[in-house]
Design a protein around this motif. Structure first.
Motif, PDB file in Angstrom:
ATOM      1  N   LEU A  24      18.013   2.367 -10.364  1.00 34.60           N
ATOM      2  CA  LEU A  24      16.668   2.731 -10.917  1.00 34.60           C
ATOM      3  C   LEU A  24      15.832   3.122  -9.456  1.00 34.60           C
ATOM      4  N   HIS A  25      15.923   2.173  -8.709  1.00 30.83           N
ATOM      5  CA  HIS A  25      15.127   2.183  -7.417  1.00 30.83           C
ATOM      6  C   HIS A  25      15.627   3.485  -6.488  1.00 30.83           C
ATOM      7  N   ARG A  26      16.708   3.620  -6.428  1.00 31.35           N
ATOM      8  CA  ARG A  26      17.468   4.705  -5.946  1.00 31.35           C
ATOM      9  C   ARG A  26      17.070   5.995  -6.386  1.00 31.35           C
ATOM     10  N   ALA A  27      16.853   6.227  -7.891  1.00 32.53           N
ATOM     11  CA  ALA A  27      16.542   7.063  -8.237  1.00 32.53           C
ATOM     12  C   ALA A  27      14.899   7.718  -8.265  1.00 32.53           C
ATOM     13  N   ARG A  28      14.294   6.843  -8.014  1.00 31.76           N
ATOM     14  CA  ARG A  28      12.705   6.730  -7.765  1.00 31.76           C
ATOM     15  C   ARG A  28      12.796   7.305  -6.505  1.00 31.76           C
ATOM     16  N   ARG A  29      13.445   6.817  -5.408  1.00 28.43           N
ATOM     17  CA  ARG A  29      13.464   6.951  -4.215  1.00 28.43           C
ATOM     18  C   ARG A  29      13.796   8.794  -3.958  1.00 28.43           C
ATOM     19  N   GLU A  30      14.857   9.064  -4.580  1.00 28.84           N
ATOM     20  CA  GLU A  30      15.123  10.510  -4.622  1.00 28.84           C
ATOM     21  C   GLU A  30      14.108  11.339  -5.031  1.00 28.84           C
ATOM     22  N   LEU A  31      13.660  10.959  -6.093  1.00 25.95           N
ATOM     23  CA  LEU A  31      12.503  11.714  -6.763  1.00 25.95           C
ATOM     24  C   LEU A  31      11.521  12.050  -5.854  1.00 25.95           C
ATOM     25  N   GLU A  32      10.843  10.852  -5.321  1.00 27.16           N
ATOM     26  CA  GLU A  32       9.548  10.974  -4.337  1.00 27.16           C
ATOM     27  C   GLU A  32      10.094  11.674  -3.090  1.00 27.16           C
ATOM     28  N   THR A  33      11.228  11.347  -2.655  1.00 26.65           N
ATOM     29  CA  THR A  33      11.549  12.047  -1.214  1.00 26.65           C
ATOM     30  C   THR A  33      11.706  13.648  -1.429  1.00 26.65           C
ATOM     31  N   HIS A  34      12.512  13.909  -2.475  1.00 28.51           N
ATOM     32  CA  HIS A  34      12.796  15.459  -2.594  1.00 28.51           C
ATOM     33  C   HIS A  34      11.723  16.050  -3.080  1.00 28.51           C
ATOM     34  N   HIS A  35      10.886  15.414  -3.940  1.00 26.58           N
ATOM     35  CA  HIS A  35       9.483  16.094  -4.154  1.00 26.58           C
ATOM     36  C   HIS A  35       8.854  16.481  -3.019  1.00 26.58           C
ATOM     37  N   VAL A  36       8.762  15.738  -1.924  1.00 22.79           N
ATOM     38  CA  VAL A  36       8.188  16.204  -0.255  1.00 22.79           C
ATOM     39  C   VAL A  36       8.825  17.359   0.088  1.00 22.79           C
ATOM     40  N   ASP A  37      10.272  17.265   0.127  1.00 18.00           N
ATOM     41  CA  ASP A  37      11.004  18.026   0.688  1.00 18.00           C
ATOM     42  C   ASP A  37      10.888  19.482   0.065  1.00 18.00           C
ATOM     43  N   LEU A  38      10.518  19.727  -1.127  1.00 16.79           N
ATOM     44  CA  LEU A  38      10.236  20.735  -1.802  1.00 16.79           C
ATOM     45  C   LEU A  38       9.410  21.837  -1.060  1.00 16.79           C
ATOM     46  N   ASN A  39       8.316  21.064  -0.348  1.00 17.65           N
ATOM     47  CA  ASN A  39       7.409  21.994   0.338  1.00 17.65           C
ATOM     48  C   ASN A  39       6.556  22.761  -0.495  1.00 17.65           C
ATOM     49  N   LEU A  40       6.219  21.997  -1.780  1.00 16.35           N
ATOM     50  CA  LEU A  40       5.494  22.904  -2.768  1.00 16.35           C
ATOM     51  C   LEU A  40       3.890  22.421  -2.997  1.00 16.35           C
ATOM     52  N   GLY A  41       3.492  21.587  -1.848  1.00 16.22           N
ATOM     53  CA  GLY A  41       2.259  20.844  -1.906  1.00 16.22           C
ATOM     54  C   GLY A  41       2.246  19.328  -2.003  1.00 16.22           C
ATOM     55  N   TYR A  42       3.305  19.007  -2.521  1.00 17.39           N
ATOM     56  CA  TYR A  42       3.405  17.428  -2.812  1.00 17.39           C
ATOM     57  C   TYR A  42       3.700  16.808  -1.262  1.00 17.39           C
ATOM     58  N   THR A  43       3.064  16.049  -0.902  1.00 18.76           N
ATOM     59  CA  THR A  43       2.984  15.455   0.598  1.00 18.76           C
ATOM     60  C   THR A  43       3.293  13.874   0.526  1.00 18.76           C
ATOM     61  N   THR A  44       3.685  13.455   1.554  1.00 16.55           N
ATOM     62  CA  THR A  44       3.822  11.999   1.820  1.00 16.55           C
ATOM     63  C   THR A  44       2.380  11.330   1.316  1.00 16.55           C
ATOM     64  N   THR A  45       1.313  11.840   1.615  1.00 15.46           N
ATOM     65  CA  THR A  45       0.306  10.968   1.317  1.00 15.46           C
ATOM     66  C   THR A  45      -0.204  11.076  -0.181  1.00 15.46           C
ATOM     67  N   ASP A  46       0.534  11.927  -1.033  1.00 16.25           N
ATOM     68  CA  ASP A  46       0.742  11.744  -2.398  1.00 16.25           C
ATOM     69  C   ASP A  46       1.482  10.580  -3.292  1.00 16.25           C
ATOM     70  N   TRP A  47       2.417  10.075  -2.183  1.00 14.22           N
ATOM     71  CA  TRP A  47       3.090   8.831  -2.768  1.00 14.22           C
ATOM     72  C   TRP A  47       2.051   7.715  -3.104  1.00 14.22           C
ATOM     73  N   SER A  48       2.378   7.020  -4.335  1.00 14.76           N
ATOM     74  CA  SER A  48       1.768   5.946  -4.558  1.00 14.76           C
ATOM     75  C   SER A  48       1.756   4.652  -3.722  1.00 14.76           C
ATOM     76  N   THR A  49       0.786   3.671  -3.743  1.00 16.41           N
ATOM     77  CA  THR A  49       0.835   2.666  -3.078  1.00 16.41           C
ATOM     78  C   THR A  49       2.089   1.923  -3.391  1.00 16.41           C
ATOM     79  N   SER A  50       2.496   1.873  -4.671  1.00 17.33           N
ATOM     80  CA  SER A  50       3.416   0.930  -5.105  1.00 17.33           C
ATOM     81  C   SER A  50       4.761   1.346  -4.725  1.00 17.33           C
ATOM     82  N   TYR A  51       5.192   2.553  -4.385  1.00 17.43           N
ATOM     83  CA  TYR A  51       6.341   3.474  -4.162  1.00 17.43           C
ATOM     84  C   TYR A  51       6.215   3.102  -2.472  1.00 17.43           C
TER      85      TYR A  51
END
Length: 132
Positions: A24-51
């Motif tokens: 479950l943690h690996r899946a969340r990491r993949e989602l957050e990381t590759h969301h940034v990789d898409l380069n569609l405006g979601y950046t590392t500053t959008d990562w939640s504090t808990s993540y």
């Protein structure tokens, strides 16, 4: 999945073994990381504090177990720090910038360090040793 099966070791596609609950943690990491990789405006500053806190804790535990050559990491916005070794260098900055650097999603230029920071290993890293 029955509760008693969560500790069962499973194998990731990369060959790493870890408890099923860690998937479950690996899946969340993949989602957050590759969301940034898409380069569609979601950046590392959008990562939640808990993540960011979870991912830094997980990544730094793995780096410590693998003798990564850095002494201290301090997330100034999270009021958290991690000591990895007794010698320099140290990295200080916002948590998302530290995680971006450690995950290969951002440069170390947004961090304060003395002396120059080492290049982190390819990320994601295998889970903390001891599960295999």
């Amino acid at each position: 999945m029955p509760t008693e099966r969560w500790p069962t070791l499973v194998t990731a596609l990369a060959g790493w073994r870890h408890p099923a609950w860690y998937t479950l943690h690996r899946a969340r990491r993949e989602l957050e990381t590759h969301h940034v990789d898409l380069n569609l405006g979601y950046t590392t500053t959008d990562w939640s504090t808990s993540y960011v806190i979870w991912a830094l804790d997980d990544t730094i535990a793995t780096l410590t177990a693998r003798d990564f050559p850095i002494a201290r990491i301090e997330a100034t916005d999270l009021d958290r720090s991690w000591t990895l070794a007794p010698t320099v260098p140290a990295a200080t900055g916002p948590g998302h910038a530290l995680l971006a650097w450690l995950s290969g999603r951002g440069p170390a230029t947004h961090l304060v360090s003395e002396p120059r920071l080492p290049t982190p290993p390819t990320w994601p890293l295998p889970p903390t040793p001891g599960w295999t």
